[in-house]
Design an enzyme around this catalytic site. Structure first.
Site, PDB file in Angstrom:
ATOM      1  N   HIS A 151      64.211  20.071  31.278  1.00 49.22           N
ATOM      2  CA  HIS A 151      62.713  19.938  31.119  1.00 49.22           C
ATOM      3  C   HIS A 151      62.124  20.992  30.083  1.00 49.22           C
ATOM      4  O   HIS A 151      61.043  21.368  29.905  1.00 49.22           O
ATOM      5  CB  HIS A 151      61.925  20.038  32.303  1.00 49.22           C
ATOM      6  CG  HIS A 151      61.847  18.859  33.168  1.00 49.22           C
ATOM      7  ND1 HIS A 151      61.777  17.767  32.884  1.00 49.22           N
ATOM      8  CD2 HIS A 151      61.711  18.789  34.736  1.00 49.22           C
ATOM      9  CE1 HIS A 151      61.734  16.858  33.878  1.00 49.22           C
ATOM     10  NE2 HIS A 151      61.743  17.337  34.994  1.00 49.22           N
ATOM     11  N   GLY A 177      59.413  10.115  33.016  1.00 44.56           N
ATOM     12  CA  GLY A 177      60.449   8.940  32.944  1.00 44.56           C
ATOM     13  C   GLY A 177      61.941   9.616  32.946  1.00 44.56           C
ATOM     14  O   GLY A 177      63.091   8.959  32.584  1.00 44.56           O
ATOM     15  N   THR A 178      62.057  10.933  33.447  1.00 40.92           N
ATOM     16  CA  THR A 178      63.285  11.694  33.596  1.00 40.92           C
ATOM     17  C   THR A 178      64.136  10.896  34.157  1.00 40.92           C
ATOM     18  O   THR A 178      65.497  10.773  33.878  1.00 40.92           O
ATOM     19  CB  THR A 178      62.964  12.995  34.135  1.00 40.92           C
ATOM     20  OG1 THR A 178      61.845  13.584  33.457  1.00 40.92           O
ATOM     21  CG2 THR A 178      64.275  13.795  33.738  1.00 40.92           C
ATOM     22  N   TRP A 180      64.722   7.892  35.408  1.00 41.47           N
ATOM     23  CA  TRP A 180      65.053   6.599  34.790  1.00 41.47           C
ATOM     24  C   TRP A 180      65.903   6.685  33.542  1.00 41.47           C
ATOM     25  O   TRP A 180      67.148   6.172  33.432  1.00 41.47           O
ATOM     26  CB  TRP A 180      63.582   6.079  34.152  1.00 41.47           C
ATOM     27  CG  TRP A 180      63.861   4.125  33.779  1.00 41.47           C
ATOM     28  CD1 TRP A 180      65.014   3.620  34.028  1.00 41.47           C
ATOM     29  CD2 TRP A 180      62.971   3.467  32.815  1.00 41.47           C
ATOM     30  NE1 TRP A 180      64.833   2.328  33.622  1.00 41.47           N
ATOM     31  CE2 TRP A 180      63.605   2.304  32.828  1.00 41.47           C
ATOM     32  CE3 TRP A 180      61.840   3.915  32.359  1.00 41.47           C
ATOM     33  CZ2 TRP A 180      63.007   1.375  32.072  1.00 41.47           C
ATOM     34  CZ3 TRP A 180      61.049   3.024  31.616  1.00 41.47           C
ATOM     35  CH2 TRP A 180      61.712   1.717  31.656  1.00 41.47           C
ATOM     36  N   GLY A 209      56.099   3.305  38.961  1.00 36.08           N
ATOM     37  CA  GLY A 209      56.809   3.037  37.688  1.00 36.08           C
ATOM     38  C   GLY A 209      56.133   2.112  36.712  1.00 36.08           C
ATOM     39  O   GLY A 209      56.968   1.116  36.179  1.00 36.08           O
TER      40      GLY A 209
HETATM   41  P1  A3P Z   1      54.811   6.943  38.541  1.00 37.16           P
HETATM   42  O1  A3P Z   1      54.306   8.177  39.375  1.00 37.16           O
HETATM   43  O2  A3P Z   1      53.826   6.458  37.383  1.00 37.16           O
HETATM   44  O3  A3P Z   1      55.102   5.703  39.141  1.00 37.16           O
HETATM   45  P2  A3P Z   1      60.001  11.497  36.243  1.00 37.16           P
HETATM   46  O4  A3P Z   1      61.326  10.868  36.652  1.00 37.16           O
HETATM   47  O5  A3P Z   1      60.106  12.188  34.939  1.00 37.16           O
HETATM   48  O6  A3P Z   1      59.820  12.560  37.386  1.00 37.16           O
HETATM   49  O7  A3P Z   1      58.793  10.505  36.204  1.00 37.16           O
HETATM   50  C1  A3P Z   1      58.612   9.580  37.466  1.00 37.16           C
HETATM   51  C2  A3P Z   1      57.833   8.245  37.166  1.00 37.16           C
HETATM   52  O8  A3P Z   1      58.586   7.771  36.647  1.00 37.16           O
HETATM   53  C3  A3P Z   1      57.241   8.042  38.163  1.00 37.16           C
HETATM   54  O9  A3P Z   1      55.980   7.280  37.542  1.00 37.16           O
HETATM   55  C4  A3P Z   1      58.196   7.027  38.715  1.00 37.16           C
HETATM   56  O10 A3P Z   1      57.689   5.989  39.561  1.00 37.16           O
HETATM   57  C5  A3P Z   1      58.657   6.406  37.409  1.00 37.16           C
HETATM   58  N1  A3P Z   1      60.146   5.952  37.451  1.00 37.16           N
HETATM   59  C6  A3P Z   1      61.148   6.417  38.280  1.00 37.16           C
HETATM   60  N2  A3P Z   1      62.154   5.586  38.256  1.00 37.16           N
HETATM   61  C7  A3P Z   1      61.860   4.602  37.427  1.00 37.16           C
HETATM   62  C8  A3P Z   1      62.671   3.442  36.718  1.00 37.16           C
HETATM   63  N3  A3P Z   1      63.782   3.058  36.989  1.00 37.16           N
HETATM   64  N4  A3P Z   1      62.016   2.828  35.919  1.00 37.16           N
HETATM   65  C9  A3P Z   1      60.507   2.998  35.434  1.00 37.16           C
HETATM   66  N5  A3P Z   1      59.998   3.938  36.162  1.00 37.16           N
HETATM   67  C10 A3P Z   1      60.497   4.820  36.849  1.00 37.16           C
END
Ligand code: A3P
Length: 320
Positions: A128, A70-71, A73, A288
């Site tokens: 990270h 969720g980085t 986000w 997400g």
């Molecule tokens: P999924 O692959 O399960 O969809 P990171 O940002 O740490 O790389 O993590 C990516 C994950 O966060 C992905 O999960 C992505 O879809 C999800 N993500 C990205 N933006 C988001 C948002 N605004 N709200 C919720 N989840 C989000």
């Protein structure tokens, strides 16, 4: 930004030549183990440079996470909270035209590439890095950290899709079973995942005023509560007036998966995380959702991963 120190190349080469390595995960590059965690060479270079050189400023806030938790986000939310003066001005809001990763730089990535970021005036960085590998200046200055974690089965599935999508040549996907086996062994980018989480968890118990610990699932189910906690922790709580104007809801809406993933920049833009690794922005927005592992893992895999998680967390007081 920093100058590459003279001894960096030497240290880097020495670590790379002696570190345990594993070439199975990413299909394009080996992972190297350094101080208990696995990194791609690009990240490892950034870790070493950050440790040698990075000097945090007293007011910096660092958003910490393992990959795929969720980085993106959290970066969007942190940036929107800090930069909320332009929330209602669609011509000035950077998040509408800039990928969250470009708005909040990674300290180890930025250092390794020494690229300049577009909005450096905000005291907001991300990393990270595991807690025990953070640059010395962060620990000694005691600056504030926010950590986000996510349930391991969803992290694994998200990672597998991400690496498969980013790295796949043609239609070839990295076999799920192989990836699963490696993840369970703790061999994954910036893994072992459980140790990454526990490092920050234990630190947050010790210094609760310095480390805010968030869970992806809770942010999903109770966004207003956690966005308020985040703003308060970042030293910019919402005023009564802002509450009345619905600023909390506006920030949540701006940073929602639905909204961000449909912005032109995130649909078609690209993010050059390293000179040699350019990722399409849309790869950071897959589904997400909570519990998507159900569409990928067998019952046996679920039980296996749950058992590892239970074992690793035993006695820590932490559960996902
Ligand atoms: P999924 O692959 O399960 O969809 P990171 O940002 O740490 O790389 O993590 C990516 C994950 O966060 C992905 O999960 C992505 O879809 C999800 N993500 C990205 N933006 C988001 C948002 N605004 N709200 C919720 N989840 C989000």
């Amino acid at each position: 930004t920093c100058q590459e120190p003279e001894n960096f190349q030497q240290t880097f080469k020495q670590i790379i030549s002696t570190a345990p390595k594993n070439g199975e995960w990413t299909m394009f590059t080996d992972l190297f183990q350094y101080r208990g965690f696995w990194y791609t060479p690009n990240f490892l270079g950034g870790v070493i440079l950050a440790q040698q050189q990075f000097k945090v400023q007293p007011n910096d806030i660092i958003l910490c996470s393992a990959p795929k938790t969720g980085t993106t986000w959290l970066k969007a939310l942190g940036f929107a909270i800090m930069n909320r003066a332009c929330l209602d001005d669609s011509t000035k809001n950077p998040l509408l035209v800039t990928m969250p990763h470009e708005c909040v730089p990674y300290l180890e990535v930025d250092f390794f590439q020494r690229k300049t970021t577009q909005y450096p005036e905000l005291p907001l960085l991300a990393t990270h890095l595991p807690y025990t590998s953070l640059p010395e200046s962060i620990a000694s200055l005691g600056c504030e950290l926010v950590y986000i974690c996510r349930e391991p089965k969803d992290v694994f599935v998200s990672l597998w899709h991400f690496i498969g999508n980013v790295k796949a040549k043609g239609n070839e996907k990295f076999p799920l079973e192989k990836a699963f086996d490696l993840f369970c062994q703790g061999i994954s980018p910036n893994g072992p995942y459980w140790e990454h989480v526990l490092g920050y968890w234990n630190a947050s118990l010790r210094w609760p005023e310095r480390i805010l610990f968030l869970k992806y699932e809770e942010l999903k189910s109770e966004a207003p509560l956690h966005v308020r906690r985040l703003a308060e922790f970042m030293g910019c709580p919402f005023s009564l007036e802002e509450e009345k104007e619905g600023v909390v809801e506006k920030i949540i809406e701006l940073c929602s998966f639905q909204n961000l993933s449909n912005l032109e920049v995130n649909k078609t833009g690209k993010y050059p995380i390293f000179a040699s690794v350019v990722v399409e922005n849309n790869k950071y927005f897959r589904k997400g959702e909570v519990g998507d592992w159900k569409n990928c893992l067998t019952e046996e895999m679920k039980e296996h991963l749950d058992r590892i998680t239970e074992h690793k967390l035993r006695g820590s007081g932490f559960t996902f």
